[in-house]
Scaffold this motif. Sequence first.
Motif, mmCIF file in Angstrom:
data_model
loop_
_atom_site.group_PDB
_atom_site.id
_atom_site.type_symbol
_atom_site.label_atom_id
_atom_site.label_comp_id
_atom_site.label_asym_id
_atom_site.label_seq_id
_atom_site.Cartn_x
_atom_site.Cartn_y
_atom_site.Cartn_z
ATOM 1 N N UNK A 1 -1.163 12.992 -1.272
ATOM 2 C CA UNK A 1 -2.504 12.490 -1.016
ATOM 3 C C UNK A 1 -2.547 11.594 0.216
ATOM 4 N N UNK A 2 -1.360 11.453 0.848
ATOM 5 C CA UNK A 2 -1.225 10.528 1.968
ATOM 6 C C UNK A 2 -2.237 10.805 3.093
ATOM 7 N N UNK A 3 -2.380 12.078 3.465
ATOM 8 C CA UNK A 3 -3.304 12.412 4.560
ATOM 9 C C UNK A 3 -4.733 12.061 4.215
ATOM 10 N N UNK A 4 -5.098 12.379 2.979
ATOM 11 C CA UNK A 4 -6.465 12.079 2.545
ATOM 12 C C UNK A 4 -6.734 10.573 2.619
ATOM 13 N N UNK A 5 -5.752 9.775 2.190
ATOM 14 C CA UNK A 5 -5.916 8.320 2.214
ATOM 15 C C UNK A 5 -6.114 7.832 3.644
ATOM 16 N N UNK A 6 -5.319 8.386 4.568
ATOM 17 C CA UNK A 6 -5.445 7.987 5.974
ATOM 18 C C UNK A 6 -6.822 8.328 6.507
ATOM 19 N N UNK A 7 -7.267 9.539 6.175
ATOM 20 C CA UNK A 7 -8.566 10.014 6.669
ATOM 21 C C UNK A 7 -9.693 9.097 6.184
ATOM 22 N N UNK A 8 -9.578 8.657 4.926
ATOM 23 C CA UNK A 8 -10.651 7.845 4.343
ATOM 24 C C UNK A 8 -10.508 6.355 4.665
ATOM 25 N N UNK A 9 -9.422 5.999 5.360
ATOM 26 C CA UNK A 9 -9.233 4.593 5.716
ATOM 27 C C UNK A 9 -8.857 3.718 4.534
ATOM 28 N N UNK A 10 -8.155 4.297 3.559
ATOM 29 C CA UNK A 10 -7.738 3.519 2.384
ATOM 30 C C UNK A 10 -6.470 2.732 2.716
ATOM 31 N N UNK A 11 -6.450 1.467 2.338
ATOM 32 C CA UNK A 11 -5.266 0.628 2.562
ATOM 33 C C UNK A 11 -4.262 0.886 1.436
ATOM 34 N N UNK A 12 -2.977 0.983 1.802
ATOM 35 C CA UNK A 12 -1.938 1.317 0.826
ATOM 36 C C UNK A 12 -0.926 0.179 0.744
ATOM 37 N N UNK A 13 -0.534 -0.206 -0.482
ATOM 38 C CA UNK A 13 0.498 -1.222 -0.681
ATOM 39 C C UNK A 13 1.558 -0.719 -1.655
ATOM 40 N N UNK A 14 2.825 -1.058 -1.368
ATOM 41 C CA UNK A 14 3.893 -0.849 -2.349
ATOM 42 C C UNK A 14 3.699 -1.890 -3.444
ATOM 43 N N UNK A 15 4.232 -1.631 -4.648
ATOM 44 C CA UNK A 15 4.021 -2.628 -5.694
ATOM 45 C C UNK A 15 4.922 -3.848 -5.478
ATOM 46 N N UNK A 16 4.369 -5.005 -5.763
ATOM 47 C CA UNK A 16 4.993 -6.298 -5.489
ATOM 48 C C UNK A 16 5.020 -7.082 -6.805
ATOM 49 N N UNK A 17 6.042 -6.781 -7.630
ATOM 50 C CA UNK A 17 6.044 -7.347 -8.983
ATOM 51 C C UNK A 17 6.288 -8.848 -9.009
ATOM 52 N N UNK A 18 6.912 -9.395 -7.955
ATOM 53 C CA UNK A 18 7.070 -10.851 -7.900
ATOM 54 C C UNK A 18 5.681 -11.484 -7.881
ATOM 55 N N UNK A 19 4.791 -10.905 -7.097
ATOM 56 C CA UNK A 19 3.419 -11.425 -7.006
ATOM 57 C C UNK A 19 2.651 -11.204 -8.309
ATOM 58 N N UNK A 20 2.685 -9.972 -8.838
ATOM 59 C CA UNK A 20 1.874 -9.665 -10.032
ATOM 60 C C UNK A 20 2.355 -10.474 -11.242
ATOM 61 N N UNK A 21 3.687 -10.629 -11.364
ATOM 62 C CA UNK A 21 4.244 -11.377 -12.487
ATOM 63 C C UNK A 21 3.799 -12.828 -12.437
ATOM 64 N N UNK A 22 3.812 -13.404 -11.240
ATOM 65 C CA UNK A 22 3.418 -14.806 -11.087
ATOM 66 C C UNK A 22 1.926 -14.992 -11.360
ATOM 67 N N UNK A 23 1.096 -14.076 -10.833
ATOM 68 C CA UNK A 23 -0.352 -14.167 -11.074
ATOM 69 C C UNK A 23 -0.638 -13.986 -12.563
ATOM 70 N N UNK A 24 0.130 -13.120 -13.203
ATOM 71 C CA UNK A 24 -0.031 -12.873 -14.633
ATOM 72 C C UNK A 24 0.213 -14.159 -15.420
ATOM 73 N N UNK A 25 1.301 -14.867 -15.059
ATOM 74 C CA UNK A 25 1.616 -16.114 -15.760
ATOM 75 C C UNK A 25 0.476 -17.123 -15.644
ATOM 76 N N UNK A 26 -0.095 -17.199 -14.439
ATOM 77 C CA UNK A 26 -1.211 -18.138 -14.232
ATOM 78 C C UNK A 26 -2.409 -17.751 -15.095
#
Length: 424
Positions: A61-86
């Motif tokens: 789906x990579x090409x479609x995402x580029x065409x539509x201007x969608x921003x892509x992020x790898x998962x960042x569990x250090x961030x999600x885990x910390x936000x979850x705790x808060x």
Amino acid sequence: MVQAIALIDGNNFYAACEQSIDPSVAKRPLVILSNNDGCIIARSPEARELGIPMGQPYFRIRNKLERLGVIVRSSNYALYGDMSQRLMNLLDENCEGIEIYSIDEAFARINRPSNGDLHPWARRLRALSNQSLGLPISIGFGASKGQAKLANHLAKTRAFHAGIFDLINIQDQDSYLESIPIENVWGIGQKSAHWCRLKGINTAKQLRDIPSNQLKAQLGIVGIRLQQELLGQACLPLATTPSPKQTTCVSRSFGHSVTSLEELIEAIATYVVHASEKLRRQRQLTQSISVFIRTNPFAPSFYSQEATTRLGVPTNDTTVLLPTALALTRKIFSAHKQFTKAGVIMRHLQSADYQQQSLLATYSQEGQYRRDQLMRTIDQINASYGKGTISWACCGLKQHWNMRREKISCAATTRIMEIPIVKA
DNA sequence: TCTGGGGTCCTAGGACCC
DNA sequence: TCTGGGGTCCTAGGACCC
């Protein structure tokens, strides 16, 4: 005092965490990829509106995402885990008791005010979460966990209700239950949903109302419990103190396929070190360690092997677990195969606080005490100075097999050098 | 080229016990 | 000709969850 069960969860949690720390992606189409940049596991509402499906492999789906201007992020569990705790801390301060159910949701016990209306309380909690964490949440109320889940689903899907839905304090409960497709009922997966559809059970209401003997025959005791929950009869207790884990697993897909024993050993060693740390953090010992390896399950000639060692003396000592796991790895390794994933599983865990001594032990208690001290010291150093400050040589230095995370955001809430800077 | 990771609970069947 | 009843523990596999 009448009490209600609430299910409170973060909307599009991973995407919301990214948007919370980085205003440049707020209100924009954004998707989060699974580990190894495999497939899409979260979408911002804007990405959802563009019709980006959940669970889709990224490379397709990579090409479609580029065409539509969608921003892509790898998962960042250090961030999600910390936000979850808060978020969980905030819920804990505002509820009678909570059960943390997953990284982004919790069940809670709430006292219903004398006029029965929980909406003011819920609106305040939503505002608090928005202001202090930048996270939008949805809140559903019911008499059981099953009802709270349904209510939460309604809170999310009915824009009119603005993220809050009370299934008890409402006139036409049945018509709402009728509007929920069977696939969206908590506890009904693909297999059960298929059976339900064949039987003409298409909605949550129909599931609630079918004769329970039919349900028992197909779904067993799990089905009966589910039905009782939908009727408002709580069968699943609120577990406000987390019960100790029964298994602990560390496994990863490789960034590129691994063929050599040397690389496989580096990876397994890394997973064992991680799993042993987890055990010590959980104050647990393991009585068994398993290693598994496998090739690409989507390719023909799929190969998968697992081997287990039962340990005479339960342990969480890396110096004991490492050689055991590496021996298992050598045992199941097979040349000329392209491995794509491997992992380590600890089963038969027990508390480290009540250690059963072995009648036939051949080790010295003094030696074990010194090794426990060593583990504690290593854990403390790694906690103070960062992961991997002290590592094990067999884990390797370059780790070419490590997973892909090409588009990861920074550790904005857990690393002092990466705290976002706000310019006036 | 490229398809996540980490869990829980239940059931069935076999081995074993008295 | 005839072959009990009641139980535990373990393992493997399936279904489900987020």
